[in-house]
Design a protein around this motif. Structure first.
Motif, short mmCIF file in Angstrom:
data_model
loop_
_atom_site.label_atom_id
_atom_site.label_comp_id
_atom_site.label_asym_id
_atom_site.label_seq_id
_atom_site.Cartn_x
_atom_site.Cartn_y
_atom_site.Cartn_z
N GLY A 12 0.82 -1.21 0.00
CA GLY A 12 0.00 0.00 0.00
C GLY A 12 0.85 1.26 0.00
O GLY A 12 0.35 2.38 0.14
N LYS A 13 2.16 1.11 -0.20
CA LYS A 13 3.05 2.28 -0.09
C LYS A 13 2.85 3.29 -1.21
O LYS A 13 2.97 4.49 -0.99
N GLY A 14 2.51 2.80 -2.41
CA GLY A 14 2.32 3.72 -3.54
C GLY A 14 1.14 4.65 -3.30
O GLY A 14 1.25 5.87 -3.45
N THR A 15 0.02 4.06 -2.91
CA THR A 15 -1.19 4.85 -2.64
C THR A 15 -0.93 5.84 -1.52
O THR A 15 -1.31 7.02 -1.61
N LEU A 16 -0.26 5.35 -0.50
CA LEU A 16 0.03 6.18 0.67
C LEU A 16 0.96 7.34 0.30
O LEU A 16 0.72 8.50 0.66
N ALA A 17 2.01 7.02 -0.45
CA ALA A 17 2.99 8.05 -0.82
C ALA A 17 2.33 9.11 -1.70
O ALA A 17 2.56 10.31 -1.53
N ARG A 18 1.50 8.66 -2.63
CA ARG A 18 0.81 9.60 -3.54
C ARG A 18 -0.10 10.52 -2.73
O ARG A 18 -0.16 11.72 -2.96
N ARG A 19 -0.82 9.95 -1.77
CA ARG A 19 -1.73 10.77 -0.97
C ARG A 19 -0.99 11.76 -0.08
O ARG A 19 -1.41 12.89 0.11
N LEU A 20 0.15 11.33 0.45
CA LEU A 20 0.95 12.24 1.27
C LEU A 20 1.46 13.40 0.41
O LEU A 20 1.42 14.56 0.83
N ALA A 21 1.92 13.06 -0.80
CA ALA A 21 2.43 14.11 -1.69
C ALA A 21 1.33 15.11 -2.03
O ALA A 21 1.55 16.33 -1.99
N GLU A 22 0.15 14.59 -2.32
CA GLU A 22 -1.00 15.45 -2.65
C GLU A 22 -1.33 16.36 -1.46
O GLU A 22 -1.54 17.55 -1.61
N HIS A 23 -1.38 15.74 -0.27
CA HIS A 23 -1.76 16.45 0.94
C HIS A 23 -0.81 17.62 1.22
O HIS A 23 -1.25 18.71 1.58
N PHE A 24 0.49 17.39 1.05
CA PHE A 24 1.47 18.42 1.38
C PHE A 24 1.87 19.28 0.19
O PHE A 24 2.64 20.23 0.33
N GLY A 25 1.37 18.94 -1.00
CA GLY A 25 1.76 19.66 -2.21
C GLY A 25 3.21 19.37 -2.60
O GLY A 25 3.90 20.21 -3.17
#
Ligand code: DC
Length: 212
Positions: A12-25
Motif C-alpha cells: 500500500g506504499k504507492g497509494t500512501l505516498a501519492r496521498r501524502l504528496a498530494e496532501h502536502f503539495g
C-alpha cells in the motif's frame, strides 16, 4: 522536506505516498517505475535480466516515454524488474536521478515523497520522515490480485501469492540494498487498515517528526 516510503510489494506504499504528496503539495516519485522501465527495455531488446552490464546500459538510456508505458505495471514486468534491480550497477545508475529529484523536486515543490525499497536506507538516508509500510503476504496478495483483475489480467490468486513470496524473498536477500527498514524508520502495518486509516496513521507519524 523529504518523506521516504519503503516496503514490500503491494503493502500500500504507492497509494500512501501519492496521498501524502498530494496532501502536502510535494512532488512524488515512484522509484519502482524506474526499475520497471529498465525491465521493459531489457525485455524489448531481447536481453537477459541476468546480464547486469546490459541492464545498467538500459538504466542509463531510460526516457520519459518509458515511464508512461502501459506495460509498466504488468505482472511480467514486475517479475523482471525484481531481477534487474539486484544488479549493483543498475542501482548505481538510478541513484543520481532519485537523489536529484529529492534534493530539487520538480516544479519548485517544497518537498518530495519517494517510494521504493531502499529510499530511507540508501537513496535519502537523511530524509525527514521514513515510513516502512508492511502487511501480511496474504493481504498483499489479495490487494494485488484485485488490482490485476481490475486491469483485465486474469491470474489465479495462488499464482499471485507465490509470485509475491518469490519477489519478497529476492528483494530481501539480494546483496545490493536489500529490502529492510532503515534503523530510524517508523513501521506501519496496513494488514487491517483501509486506505483512509493507513493515510491517517501516516499523517500522525509525519506530524510526529523524525524520531520513531
Ligand atoms: O514497487 P514496484 O513493485 O514497482 O518495484 C518493482 C521492483 O523494483 C521491485 O521488485 C524491487 C525493485 N525496486 C528496488 O529494488 N528499489 C526501489 N527503490 C524500488 C523498486
Amino acid at each position: 522536506m523529504i518523506i521516504a516510503v519503503d516496503g514490500p510489494v503491494a503493502a500500500g506504499k504507492g497509494t500512501l505516498a501519492r496521498r501524502l504528496a498530494e496532501h502536502f503539495g510535494f512532488a512524488y516519485l515512484d522509484t519502482g517505475s524506474l526499475y520497471r522501465a529498465v525491465a521493459l527495455r531489457v525485455l524489448r531488446a531481447g536481453q537477459s535480466p541476468e546480464d547486469g552490464a546490459a541492464a545498467a546500459a538500459q538504466a542509463a538510456a531510460i526516457e520519459p516515454a518509458d515511464l508512461a508505458d502501459p506495460r509498466l505495471r504488468d505482472e511480467a514486468t514486475g517479475g523482471v524488474s525484481s531481477l534487474v534491480s539486484s544488479h549493483p550497477e543498475v542501482r548505481a545508475r538510478l541513484l543520481a536521478y532519485q537523489r536529484e529529484f529529492a534534493a530539487r523536486p520538480p516544479s519548485g515543490a517544497a518537498g518530495a515523497v519517494l517510494d521504493g525499497r531502499d529510499i530511507g536506507a540508501v537513496v535519502c538516508p537523511d530524509a525527514d520522515v521514513k515510513l516502512f509500510v508492511t502487511a501480511s503476504a496474504e493481504q498483499r496478495a489479495r490487494r494485488r490480485h484485485a488490482e490485476l483483475l481490475e486491469r483485465g489480467e486474469a491470474v489465479a490468486f495462488d499464482t499471485v501469492l507465490a509470485d509475491l513470496r518469490d519477489r519478497d524473498e529476492r528483494d530481501r536477500s539480494r546483496a545490493a540494498s536489500p529490502l529492510k527498514p532503515a534503523a530510524d524508520a517508523h513501521l506501519l502495518d496496513t494488514t487491517n487498515l483501509d486506505i483512509e486509516a493507513a493515510f491517517q496513521a501516516a499523517l500522525t507519524i509525519v506530524a510526529g517528526g523524525k524520531a520513531p
